[in-house]
Scaffold this motif. Structure first.
Motif, PDB file in Angstrom:
ATOM      1  N   ARG A  39       0.836  -1.209   0.000  1.00  0.00           N
ATOM      2  CA  ARG A  39       0.000   0.000   0.000  1.00  0.00           C
ATOM      3  C   ARG A  39       0.864   1.250   0.000  1.00  0.00           C
TER       4      ARG A  39
ATOM      5  N   LYS C  44      -7.351  12.524  -4.826  1.00  0.00           N
ATOM      6  CA  LYS C  44      -6.079  12.297  -4.132  1.00  0.00           C
ATOM      7  C   LYS C  44      -5.222  13.537  -4.298  1.00  0.00           C
ATOM      8  N   PRO C 123     -10.103   5.255  -5.716  1.00  0.00           N
ATOM      9  CA  PRO C 123      -8.999   5.881  -4.978  1.00  0.00           C
ATOM     10  C   PRO C 123      -7.640   5.422  -5.495  1.00  0.00           C
ATOM     11  N   HIS C 124      -7.556   4.174  -5.946  1.00  0.00           N
ATOM     12  CA  HIS C 124      -6.265   3.668  -6.440  1.00  0.00           C
ATOM     13  C   HIS C 124      -5.850   4.389  -7.729  1.00  0.00           C
ATOM     14  N   GLU C 127      -4.740   7.912  -6.987  1.00  0.00           N
ATOM     15  CA  GLU C 127      -3.390   7.904  -6.424  1.00  0.00           C
ATOM     16  C   GLU C 127      -2.353   7.718  -7.544  1.00  0.00           C
ATOM     17  N   GLN C 131       0.575  10.579  -8.971  1.00  0.00           N
ATOM     18  CA  GLN C 131       2.017  10.327  -9.090  1.00  0.00           C
ATOM     19  C   GLN C 131       2.547  10.735 -10.467  1.00  0.00           C
ATOM     20  N   ASN C 294      -4.712  10.089   4.320  1.00  0.00           N
ATOM     21  CA  ASN C 294      -4.274   8.934   5.090  1.00  0.00           C
ATOM     22  C   ASN C 294      -3.516   9.442   6.320  1.00  0.00           C
ATOM     23  N   GLU C 297      -0.511  11.696   5.727  1.00  0.00           N
ATOM     24  CA  GLU C 297      -0.921  13.047   5.310  1.00  0.00           C
ATOM     25  C   GLU C 297      -1.408  13.862   6.495  1.00  0.00           C
TER      26      GLU C 297
END
Lengths: 289, 160, 754
Positions: A39, C44, C123-124, C127, C131, C294, C297
Motif C-alpha cells: 500500500r 487524491k 482511490p487507487h 493515487e 504520481q 491517510n 498526510e
C-alpha cells in the motif's frame, strides 16, 4: 497501490508452478507487513501468493522427538495460546506474544516476521536462543539452516529465487534449561524493539553451574547478534556471571542512531536486557516442568 | 480490471461480492458493501479502528485483503446488536460514558467482544493488554476499561 | 466532588445516556468519510517531498491521460485570495496564506504541503494519476527549529515578511520572526534582585499532534445550480462555510456544509484543508468527490501545535512567587499564528505576583502550519513555569502545593493583561488537592517520585444560536449548530431540560447544517457547553415566556399573571387553574400556532478555570522508562452538567498530556522530513500505558453563566507536562528541561548510557 494478481494455492507444488515465470512475485503469510508495504509503495509485485491455504504451512505440532515443527504461515496467536507450547517453550511465547497487538497476532506468522529480516524482529533472538532451525523448500528440494544463518542484512534473507521458508523447527530443550526473551519499547505494546535479548541457559543437573549459555541480541546491529559466551560455561549462575554476560553483550552490540533509539541507549539496553533476560532464564531453568 | 468473486458469511448471512485483489477488507466493507461502521484510523495496522472478527479472531481489516476471506466467517459492528437489542458491551459503553467522539468505538467494541467471547472474566490488566492495539484519543481509556468490566458483570448475570 | 454554593438541580448533575450514543455503539453514526452521495468519485492530493522549495512548474498532462481521471486541480484554479485576516474563533487566519496552505502556488514551505489534486473513478486510480503529475522544484534550504529560524542568517520562508512589533510597526529587515510582543507589570529586574531565591532555566518542547483518530475527509458536490454541498467533519461548520466562501469567492448562502459526526479534533479540525479542493474537483468532474487523507498526510499536512523554546527566570520572596521574567519562542509552522500569546497569558494565571516581564516571538519554520491543540499555547508555557515553581519550592523546602497556595491568584488578582479575575476556583482546587488521599499518602521506594503542577485556561464565549420547538405531545426539538465532539448534545439537552423543567428524555437535540440554523462559532475554547448552554437557557426562557402568554390567553389573564414552576403553569389569579407543560404544549394550534423559542448571542463571562494535578511515577534506571503509577486531576468546572463526560474530558486531557510528556514528538531529519509520521512511531499512549485517572471535580460556579458552568475540555492538558517532569525530578534527582521525557533522553541525561 498498484494492481496485482492473487492466488491461494493448496499445495507447495502449486506454489512452485507460479514461480520462475518472470513475474514479480511476493509471498504472503499473515499479510500484516506485506499488505502495508504494498500500500505504501515500499514493495511492488505482479503476483501475490497467499500461503495460508496450505495446511502444512499453517499447522504446528511436536514430533516424536519433542521438536516443535511450526508451519511458516501459522498465526502467532494459535501458537502461543497452545497449552503445551506455553509449558514447554515459554521463551518462544515471550516473543510470539509481543509482535504487534492482538489484532496483528491473529494473523502474523513466524515465517513472515523472519522473512522480513528486520534487525528488530522479535522472533529471531528468541529462536536463536532456543537453537531453532529453518526449513527452506524449492521445487528442487529442501534445506535446513540455523536461524542465525538466515539473515544477511536489514531486509535481506538467505532465500534464493524460487525458495520459500516452510518450517520453523525448535528442538526439544535440554533438561534444567530455561529461555527468556525481553525487548525494550518506549510504550508497553504496539512498538518496535529499540533493543532486545534472547537468552537460554542450561544448568548442571544438581548445581547452579552453567553448562551452556546462548545469547542473541536484536536491534543492535544490521542482523541479530549472537554473543560469544563460551567463557561463561562452567561458571556459577550468580550475579557476577550475569553481569559478565551483560558486559559481553554490550561489547558485541554495534547499534546505530535512528528515530527509534540512539547508540548510547541501545548499548546500555543490550547490557540491561541481557542481564534481566538471563535472570529470567535461570529462574525458568530451576523450575520443575 | 479483473475482479474476483468472493463468498463469505457476513454477520450470519451468506454474502458474495466482487473485488480487486488489491482492495483491503476495510475498503470493500466500506466502499463496496456500504458497511461504514468499520472505521479507518491509520490504514496500517496501528490503531485498531477497523477491527473485525474473522473466523472468531480479532483482526485489523486494513491488513486483510478482501479476496482472502473466501469461505470465512466475518463479524462487523453492524452485526453486534440484534435489532434494538444492544449487546451488553454496547449498553455498558453507553452507561459508562466510554465514548466521546466515538470514532474508535466500533473497533473497541469488536476487540472487547473478541476478548469476552474467550475470557468472560478478564481483569483490568488483561483488558488493558488486550485493548492495547486499539487507540482512543478522547477518553484516556479509564471509562472504556470500566465499561468492559461492567459488561462482564452483565453477561455473567444474564448467564446465571 | 467538592461543591461550593450549588443550587438544587433536577437534571444537571445526573448521568443520562447521550442522545447520539446508540448510533455510535452500533456503527450507524456517519462520520466524515462515510457519506456516499450517488455517483461519488475519489480524489487524491499530490504533496511536496521537499520542506522548502520554489515551484518552477507543474505539468499535469500525463496525469490527465491516466485512465479514469476526471479532473485535476492546482492553485491556479483558485481565485486570487485577499490578503486579509479573518477571525475563525480559536485563532485568526490570513486568507491568502490559508489559500496557499490548501494548495501551494509559488513555494512549498513544508514536506507534505499540498500542490495538486486529482479526481478519478477509484482511490487507487486517483493515487496513480497523482504520481504522474510532474512538478519541477528549485529546492531551498529548510529551517525546522525555532532558534535556527530566528537567526539573522536563517533561510527566509517569505522574503517579504517583516517582524510585526508591538504597536503595529514592522522590523526593518525581513525575518522569520512574524511577530514580537511583550507583557509587563511592575519591575521584574528589581523584583528578581530583591528575591530570596532565583531559578533560571531554559525549556524545550517538540511539535506534537492532536492525534485525533479520524483522518480529515471531505465530500463535495458542485451542483448544477451553482450551489455547493459539503459533507465533512469539523469543529465549526459555519467556519468551514466562511473559509470556503472566501477561498473560492462564492457567496456564503450558496454553500451548504453538512457537519458529519466528528472523530476527534482537539483544535485540529478548525482549519480547512480539503473542502475547497474537493469542491473544485467536483466542478471539474461533474460528480461528487470524496477527498480523504491517510495517516501520514494527517501528520505531515495538517496543523499540529508548536515546538517551543521558553526561558524563565523566577524569584521567590517570603515563601511566595515574587517576580518572573520569561521569553517564549513558538514555532508557528509555515505561516504565522502560533499560540504564543496564549502561552504568555496563561503561564502566570495561577499566581498573584507583582513583577512580570514576558517577551513573545511567533516564528515561522518549514513545518506544517500549526493549528489549535487543546488549550493552545498553555501546556508548553506551564511546563516551563511550573517546573521552575517546583524547583523554587523544593529548594526553599516548602511543600510545592503550599507554595502555590501562598502565591495563589484569586478574585480581583490582576492577570498579565491587566484584567482582574472574576470569581475563580484556584484556591479551592489547591486546597482540594492538598487534602486528597493521594497527596497525603506517602510515596516510597527507589526511583519513585511525586510531582504536582497547576494549569489555567481562559475558556471561550463567542457566538451561538439555537432554536427550540415544542411539539404538541410535550416533546421538544433542540436545533443547535455547534459540533458535538464529546457529548455536548447531552450537556445542552440537559440544560434545556433544567430550564424547561421537563425530563431529559423529552428533548431531542440535533446539530443542524449551515442552511438550517443561525451562525455558530467553532466548538473550541471549551465554549460549547458554556456558550451554547447560555443560548439554550435563553431559548428555554423564550419558550416559557411564549407558553405563559398562551396560558394567559386560555385563562383570559395577562402573561404576568402566569407563573411556571416544576413543569406546571399556574394562574396567579385563580389557583384552581393550572396546566402542565405537556398539556399546554397540546394547545399550540388553538392558542396562536406552533410554540418555539430561540436565542442568538455573543457569550460573555465564560469563566476561566484551574486544575492541579498530582502524579506518582517510577523510573526504571536500566531502561529510562517512566511508568505512571497513580494520577489525580483536580479541576474547577464551575458546575458539572454531566459529571461522566466532565470526568471523561479530564481523563482524556490528562492522557494526551502524558503522551506529550513521555513520548510524543515530531522527529525531523536535516532535510525537514518527518521520520515518525505513523501511529506506530508517533507513540500515543495505549490502554496499557496509563492507569485509571482519578478526576476530582470541584464546583465553584461561574457567576457569568446561568448554571455556573465553566469550560472543561482544555484545562486538563495543561498541568501534566510539568507534573510528570516534577515527579521524574523527584524520582531521579535530575531536572529535565526538554520534552519528551523519553527513555532515550532519560538514559542519555542520567548516566550517559553507562
Amino acid at each position: 497501490m498498484e494492481a496485482f494478481d492473487y492466488v491461494a494455492p493448496r499445495t507447495l507444488d502449486e506454489v512452485y508452478g507460479h514461480l520462475n515465470n518472470g513475474k514479480r512475485t511476493l509471498f504472503m503469510a499473515g499479510g500484516t507487513d506485506v499488505i502495508v508495504q504494498l500500500r505504501e509503495g515500499r514493495r511492488e509485485c505482479d503476483l501475490l501468493i497467499d500461503l495460508k491455504r496450505i495446511e502444512q504451512l499453517t499447522s504446528y505440532a511436536f514430533d516424536s522427538e519433542g521438536t516443535l515443527v511450526i508451519g511458516a504461515a501459522a498465526p502467532l496467536a494459535r501458537i502461543y495460546e497452545d497449552v503445551d507450547v506455553r509449558r514447554r517453550l515459554p521463551g518462544l511465547v515471550d516473543a510470539a506474544s509481543l509482535i504487534g497487538g492482538i489484532q496483528i497476532q491473529s494473523r502474523a506468522s513466524l515465517g513472515g516476521n523472519l522473512c522480513n529480516a528486520s534487525p528488530a524482529a522479535d522472533s529471531s533472538p528468541a529462536l536463536i536462543a532456543l537453537g531453532a532451525t529453518l526449513v527452506i523448500a524449492s521445487v528442487s528440494g529442501r534445506r535446513e539452516i540455523p536461524v542465525e544463518e538466515f539473515f544477511l542484512g536489514p531486509g535481506r534473507n538467505a532465500l534464493e529465487p524460487g525458495e520459500l521458508l516452510v518450517e520453523v523447527r525448535i528442538p526439544a530443550q535440554p533438561p534444567r534449561s530455561g529461555t527468556r526473551y525481553l525487548r525494550f519499547i518506549p510504550r508497553n505494546e504496539m512498538d518496535i524493539a529499540v533493543a532486545s535479548a534472547g537468552v537460554r541457559v542450561q544448568l548442571a543437573p544438581d548445581s547452579d553451574t552453567l553448562e551452556s549459555v546462548r545469547i542473541a541480541l536484536g536491534a543492535v546491529g544490521p542482523t541479530v547478534k549472537v554473543v560469544d559466551v563460551t567463557s561463561l560455561a562452567g561458571r556459577t549462575a550468580d550475579s557476577a556471571t550475569i553481569e559478565e554476560a551483560g558486559r559481553l553483550a554490550a561489547e558485541v552490540a554495534t547499534p546505530i542512531d535512528d528515530m527509534r533509539g540512539s547508540i548510547i541507549q541501545r548499548r546500555k539496553l543490550a547490557r540491561v536486557l541481557t542481564i534481566r533476560a538471563m535472570e529470567g532464564a535461570i529462574e525458568r531453568a530451576k523450575e520443575i516442568r | 480490471m479483473t475482479r474476483t468473486h468472493v463468498e463469505t458469511r457476513l454477520n450470519g448471512v451468506e454474502r458474495d461480492f466482487l473485488c480487486e485483489p488489491r482492495q483491503s477488507l476495510l475498503e470493500v466493507l466500506r466502499d463496496e458493501l456500504g458497511l461504514t461502521g468499520t472505521k479507518e484510523g491509520c490504514n496500517n495496522g496501528n490503531c485498531g479502528a477497523c477491527s473485525v472478527i474473522l473466523d472468531g479472531r480479532i483482526v485489523n481489516s486494513c491488513c486483510v485483503l478482501a479476496v482472502e476471506i473466501e469461505g470465512q466467517d466475518l463479524q462487523t459492528i453492524e452485526g453486534v446488536a440484534h435489532g434494538d437489542q444492544l449487546h451488553p458491551l454496547q449498553s455498558a459503553f453507553l452507561d459508562e460514558a466510554a465514548l466521546q467522539c466515538g470514532i474508535c468505538t466500533p473497533g473497541f467494541i469488536m476487540a472487547s467482544k473478541a476478548l469476552l467471547d474467550r475470557e468472560p472474566d478478564a481483569d483490568e490488566a488483561r483488558i488493558r493488554h488486550w485493548l492495547a492495539g486499539n487507540l482512543c484519543r478522547c477518553t484516556g481509556y479509564d471509562k472504556i476499561v470500566r465499561a468492559v468490566r461492567r459488561a462482564e458483570t452483565a453477561m455473567e448475570e444474564m448467564n446465571a | 466532588m467538592t461543591t461550593i454554593e450549588r443550587p438544587a438541580y433536577k437534571v444537571i448533575g445526573s448521568r443520562p445516556v447521550r442522545p447520539d450514543g446508540v448510533e455510535k455503539v452500533t456503527g450507524k453514526a456517519q462520520y466524515a468519510a462515510d457519506p456516499r452521495p450517488q455517483g461519488v468519485v475519489f480524489g487524491k492530493i499530490l504533496r511536496s517531498p521537499h520542506a522548502h522549495a520554489r515551484i518552477v512548474s507543474i505539468d499535469t498532462s500525463e496525469a490527465e491521460r491516466h485512465p479514469g481521471v476526471l479532473g485535476i486541480v492546482t492553485a491556479a484554479d483558485f481565485p486570487q485570495a485577499e490578503d486579509k485576516v479573518q477571525d475563525l474563533g480559536e485563532g485568526a487566519v490570513n486568507l491568502r496564506e490559508l489559500s496557499d496552505n490548501i494548495l501551494a502556488s509559488e513555494k512549498v514551505l513544508y514536506r507534505g504541503h499540498a500542490i495538486a489534486a486529482v479526481a478519478a473513478a477509484s482511490p487507487h486510480e486517483a493515487e496513480a494519476a497523482a504520481q504522474k503529475i510532474r512538478v519541477e522544484y528549485e529546492v531551498l534550504t529548510p529551517v525546522t527549529n525555532v532558534l535556527d529560524a530566528m537567526r539573522e542568517d536563517a533561510p527566509l520562508l517569505n522574503e517579504t515578511r517583516h517582524t510585526k512589533m508591538m504597536g503595529g510597526q514592522h522590523s526593518e529587515r525581513p525575518s522569520n520572526i512574524a511577530a514580537y510582543n511583550q507583557f509587563k507589570a511592575g519591575d521584574a529586574d528589581a523584583g528578581l534582585a530583591e528575591s530570596d531565591l532565583v531559578v533560571e532555566r531554559e525549556f524545550t518542547t517538540s511539535m506534537v499532534h492532536q492525534g485525533y483518530i479520524e483522518p480529515q475527509s471531505s465530500t463535495a458536490s458542485w451542483n448544477a445550480d451553482g450551489t455547493i454541498t459539503i459533507w465533512t467533519s469539523t469543529q465549526g461548520a459555519f467556519v468551514v462555510r466562511a473559509q470556503v466562501a472566501e477561498v473560492l469567492r462564492i457567496p456564503v448562502a450558496r454553500i451548504k456544509v453538512i457537519p458529519m459526526e466528528i472523530g476527534g479534533g482537539f483544535g485540529g479540525k478548525i482549519p480547512i484543508y480539503l473542502d475547497p479542493v474537493a469542491a473544485l474537483l467536483s466542478k471539474k468532474s461533474g460528480r461528487p468527490v470524496k477527498l480523504s487523507m491517510n495517516r501520514t498526510e494527517v501528520f505531515e499536512g495538517t496543523g499540529p501545535t508548536s515546538g517551543t523554546v521558553i526561558s524563565v527566570k523566577a524569584g521567590a520572596k517570603d515563601g511566595k512567587l515574587h517576580a518572573v521574567q520569561a521569553t517564549l519562542r513558538y514555532e508557528a509552522g509555515a505561516y504565522p499564528g502560533s499560540p504564543v500569546g496564549a502561552g504568555a497569558m496563561t503561564m502566570l494565571a495561577p499566581y498573584d505576583l507583582e513583577h512580570v516581564e514576558i517577551h513573545t516571538f511567533d516564528v515561522v519554520v518549514n513545518k506544517p502550519k500549526t493549528s489549535a491543540y487543546r488549550a493552545p499555547g498553555s501546556p508548553a508555557a506551564a511546563f516551563a513555569m511550573e517546573s521552575v515553581v517546583d524547583e523554587l519550592a523544593r529548594t526553599l523546602k516548602i511543600d510545592p502545593l503550599q507554595f502555590r497556595l501562598n502565591s495563589a491568584s484569586k478574585e480581583g488578582t490582576k492577570q498579565v493583561t491587566g484584567v482582574p479575575f472574576a470569581r475563580i476556583g484556584n484556591e479551592e482546587v489547591l486546597n482540594t488537592a492538598m487534602t486528597h488521599p493521594h497527596y497525603t499518602a506517602p510515596i516510597e521506594g527507589p526511583y519513585r517520585g511525586r510531582g504536582v503542577a497547576s494549569g489555567y485556561w481562559f475558556n471561550g464565549g463567542m457566538q451561538s444560536s439555537v432554536v427550540v420547538a415544542v411539539n404538541p405531545d410535550g416533546t421538544v426539538n433542540l436545533v443547535e449548530g455547534s459540533t458535538d465532539i464529546g457529548g455536548t448534545r447531552a450537556s445542552l439537552a440537559m440544560q434545556l431540560a433544567e430550564t424547561l423543567s421537563i425530563p431529559y428524555d423529552a428533548i431531542r437535540p440535533i446539530v443542524a447544517d449551515t442552511d438550517s440554523i443561525g451562525h455558530n462559532d467553532v466548538t473550541g475554547g471549551s465554549r460549547t457547553t458554556v456558550a451554547s448552554g447560555m443560548a439554550v437557557y435563553q431559548a428555554g426562557q423564550d419558550v416559557i415566556r411564549e407558553m405563559s402568554s398562551r396560558a394567559a390567553r386560555l385563562w383570559s389573564v395577562t402573561p404576568e399573571d402566569v407563573s411556571y414552576e416544576d413543569g406546571v403553569f399556574h394562574c396567579l389569579k385563580d389557583s384552581t387553574k393550572e396546566l402542565t407543560f405537556k398539556e399546554l404544549a397540546a394547545q399550540g394550534a388553538r392558542t396562536g400556532g406552533p410554540i418555539a423559542g430561540r436565542a442568538s448571542l455573543v457569550a460573555r463571562g465564560a469563566g476561566g478555570a484551574f486544575g492541579t494535578h498530582i502524579v506518582d511515577v517510577e523510573v526504571d534506571p536500566g531502561t529510562g522508562k517512566t511508568t505512571i503509577l497513580r494520577y489525580t486531576a483536580v479541576q474547577d468546572v464551575g458546575t458539572a452538567i454531566h459529571p461522566s463526560y466532565v470526568e471523561g474530558q479530564i481523563q482524556g486531557g490528562v492522557v494526551q498530556g502524558i503522551g506529550w510528556a513521555l513520548n510524543e514528538e515530531f522527529v525531523y531529519d536535516e532535510n525537514g522530513r518527518m521520520l515518525n509520521s505513523s501511529f506506530l512511531d508517533y507513540r500515543m499512549p495505549t490502554a496499557l500505558d496509563v492507569p485509571l485517572i482519578d478526576a476530582v471535580i470541584v464546583e465553584v460556579p461561574n457567576p457569568g453563566h446561568p448554571y455556573g458552568v465553566r469550560g472543561v475540555g482544555e484545562v486538563p492538558i495543561v498541568p501534566p507536562l510539568a507534573a510528570i517532569a516534577n515527579a521524574v525530578a523527584d524520582a531521579t534527582g535530575h531536572r529535565f528541561t526538554q520534552l519528551p521525557l523519553s527513555p532515550r533522553r532519560l538514559i542519555e541525561e542520567l548516566d550517559g548510557g553507562d
